[in-house]
Design an enzyme around this catalytic site. Structure first.
Site, PDB file in Angstrom:
ATOM      1  N   CYS A 228       0.880  -1.172   0.000  1.00  0.00           N
ATOM      2  CA  CYS A 228       0.000   0.000   0.000  1.00  0.00           C
ATOM      3  C   CYS A 228       0.916   1.220   0.000  1.00  0.00           C
ATOM      4  O   CYS A 228       1.166   1.818   1.050  1.00  0.00           O
ATOM      5  CB  CYS A 228      -0.917  -0.012   1.212  1.00  0.00           C
ATOM      6  N   PRO A 231       1.915   7.601   0.109  1.00  0.00           N
ATOM      7  CA  PRO A 231       2.441   8.617  -0.807  1.00  0.00           C
ATOM      8  C   PRO A 231       3.856   8.380  -1.322  1.00  0.00           C
ATOM      9  O   PRO A 231       4.307   9.105  -2.187  1.00  0.00           O
ATOM     10  CB  PRO A 231       2.382   9.891   0.028  1.00  0.00           C
ATOM     11  N   ASP A 252      -1.090   0.652  -5.224  1.00  0.00           N
ATOM     12  CA  ASP A 252      -2.015   1.539  -4.529  1.00  0.00           C
ATOM     13  C   ASP A 252      -3.246   1.726  -5.405  1.00  0.00           C
ATOM     14  O   ASP A 252      -3.134   1.790  -6.639  1.00  0.00           O
ATOM     15  CB  ASP A 252      -1.379   2.895  -4.218  1.00  0.00           C
ATOM     16  N   CYS A 353       0.038   3.877  11.327  1.00  0.00           N
ATOM     17  CA  CYS A 353       0.167   5.106  12.109  1.00  0.00           C
ATOM     18  C   CYS A 353      -1.045   5.225  13.029  1.00  0.00           C
ATOM     19  O   CYS A 353      -1.644   6.288  13.175  1.00  0.00           O
ATOM     20  CB  CYS A 353       0.316   6.343  11.214  1.00  0.00           C
TER      21      CYS A 353
END
Length: 461
Positions: A228, A231, A252, A353
């Site tokens: 994944c 960015p 992605d 995160c």
């Protein structure tokens, strides 16, 4: 009532602000907006300076910028106008929100109002430094340090503790005590316009975000999946570790994010990456293109509960609902179990995160239970101060990160290795790094020459 000079100056400019922002003809609302802007003046000044807004938009007047940023971040989001400046400020929206989030983390608060209480006493606030990764595809750490020193920065050497990082001020910077290519600057250092950043020599990346690639540690020539990927900062870090030798398959589903990622990778000099607008769950482990993939980095979509910036950008900021957590954890579980089915896989890093156990320890535990005896958690970075929650045996091998304990964003990392790889090697091997046939032969030769030789230091040792 005491009225500050700053307040008088801003209120005297009400007619100009009215005209500049094309605000509705409601004087009471306009004065209310100006009063609220002035109340948050110190906060707005810090955000505007950190984001470099006035340097980037030289025609934007400071008092107008302050009202605009208030309306964007703390007000009604331009529902009351914005004029010709509205599209301009929208271009800087992500950076401004990120800088407000950083300010909250630095001061240890979660609400906008709490920033006002700490505004007069910043010394009591938590300071999270600015981490900058040197891109070794384009330069080396020594050259980057020399360049920064010629620009007036003062290099203080390698840090020895978190206290060294907390004490950074002015134009001083340090080398991180753990990551060999990570520089550390004071929290408000803005490098977005710096020529080394613009040229891709520096990557602005939080320390916790650098750990997944470092702990995966693929050797040059390896084949890696970044499941994944957008960015793209972790992907560029993988490419640097590979020295652009080998292959990264990056997936992605978001076409827009993937396009931005392609630009980022090109600027960073990455040439070993193959991007695909594709759902990782639809990638077949039996596809011959991936028969040599021994390393997988899985950083799936998550609640972002560890990253204040993401909370600001998403509706319903704060801890996610139970329903959303269940949906996210279900996807993360499927993605991790799918990754573990790649036949040549030796080592995998799972990271989020998020601060939520449901997305972290629970996902890892269930994946291990569904592949009994095939994979195990690897103990890494024994000196890292923040470990996984003790929800199952071995969870302490996982890493957690937070502003309070590690001076980084909130993060979770688990490193898994195939048990067969570990059991087929010498019992003297430590489990931090998978052993390839070549490295095993090299160590065997060393043992013959010098039986008492120490093992070399590797990430995770």
């Amino acid at each position: 009532m005491v009225v500050t000079q700053g307040f008088c100056d801003l209120t005297l400019m009400v007619p100009l602000i009215w005209a500049e922002l094309s605000l509705p003809c409601n004087v009471r609302q306009l004065y209310a907006l100006v009063c609220e802007t002035q109340r948050y003046s110190a906060v707005l000044d810090a955000v505007i300076a950190s984001a470099g807004l006035l340097r980037a938009e030289k025609k934007l007047r400071p008092h107008v910028a302050k009202v605009l940023v208030y309306e964007l971040l703390l007000g009604q989001g331009f529902q009351r106008g914005g004029g010709r400046w509205k599209p301009l400020l929208a271009r800087h929206q992500a950076r401004l929100k990120a800088e407000l989030a950083r300010l909250k983390v630095q001061r240890g608060v979660s609400r906008n109002e709490d920033l006002l209480e700490l505004g007069s006493n910043p010394g009591s606030a938590l300071q999270m430094p600015r981490f900058v990764r040197v891109n070794t595809l384009k330069t080396c750490i020594d050259d980057a340090i020399d360049y920064l020193k010629r620009q007036g920065f003062s290099y203080q050497g390698r840090a020895s503790s978190l206290e060294d990082l907390r004490a950074l001020k002015g134009k001083h910077f340090l080398l991180d005590p753990l990551l060999p290519e990570l520089l550390v600057f004071p929290s408000h250092t803005d490098l977005h316009e710096h020529p080394l950043y613009q040229a891709g020599h520096l990557i602005l990346q939080d320390k916790a975000s650098c750990l997944p690639a470092m702990l995966l540690a693929p050797p040059p020539g390896a084949h890696v999946i970044d499941a994944c990927a957008a960015p793209g900062n972790k992907t560029s870090h993988l490419a640097a570790l590979l020295k652009n030798q080998g292959k990264i398959f990056a997936f992605d589903l978001d076409a827009k994010r993937l396009a931005s990622m392609a630009t980022l990778l090109a600027r960073a000099g990455v040439s070993c990456c193959e991007l695909a607008e594709r759902d990782f769950l639809a990638v077949s482990p039996s596809d011959q293109r991936y028969r040599q993939v021994q390393y997988i980095l899985l950083d799936p979509s998550c609640s972002g509960s560890g990253m204040v910036a993401r909370q600001l950008e998403e509706p319903g900021a704060g801890l996610p609902s139970k329903e959303r957590l269940q949906a996210l954890a279900g996807f993360q579980q499927r993605a991790l179990c799918h990754a573990l089915t790649f036949p040549a896989l030796q080592r995998l890093v799972y990271s989020t995160c998020s601060l939520c156990q449901e997305e972290n320890e629970d996902v890892v535990q269930e994946a291990l239970q569904k592949s009994p005896g095939a994979f195990r958690l690897v103990p890494v970075l024994p000196s890292w101060p923040h470990r996984g929650l003790g929800t199952f045996p071995g969870a302490e091998h996982c890493l957690r990160a937070s502003p309070e304990t590690t001076l980084t964003g909130g993060f979770f990392i688990a490193v898994l290795e195939r048990v067969e790889v570990l059991s087929s090697t010498s019992p003297t091997k430590t489990p931090e790094q998978p052993r390839t046939a070549a490295s095993a032969l090299k160590r065997k030769r060393k043992r013959r020459q010098k039986p008492a030789a120490c093992a070399s230091v590797r990430p995770g040792m």
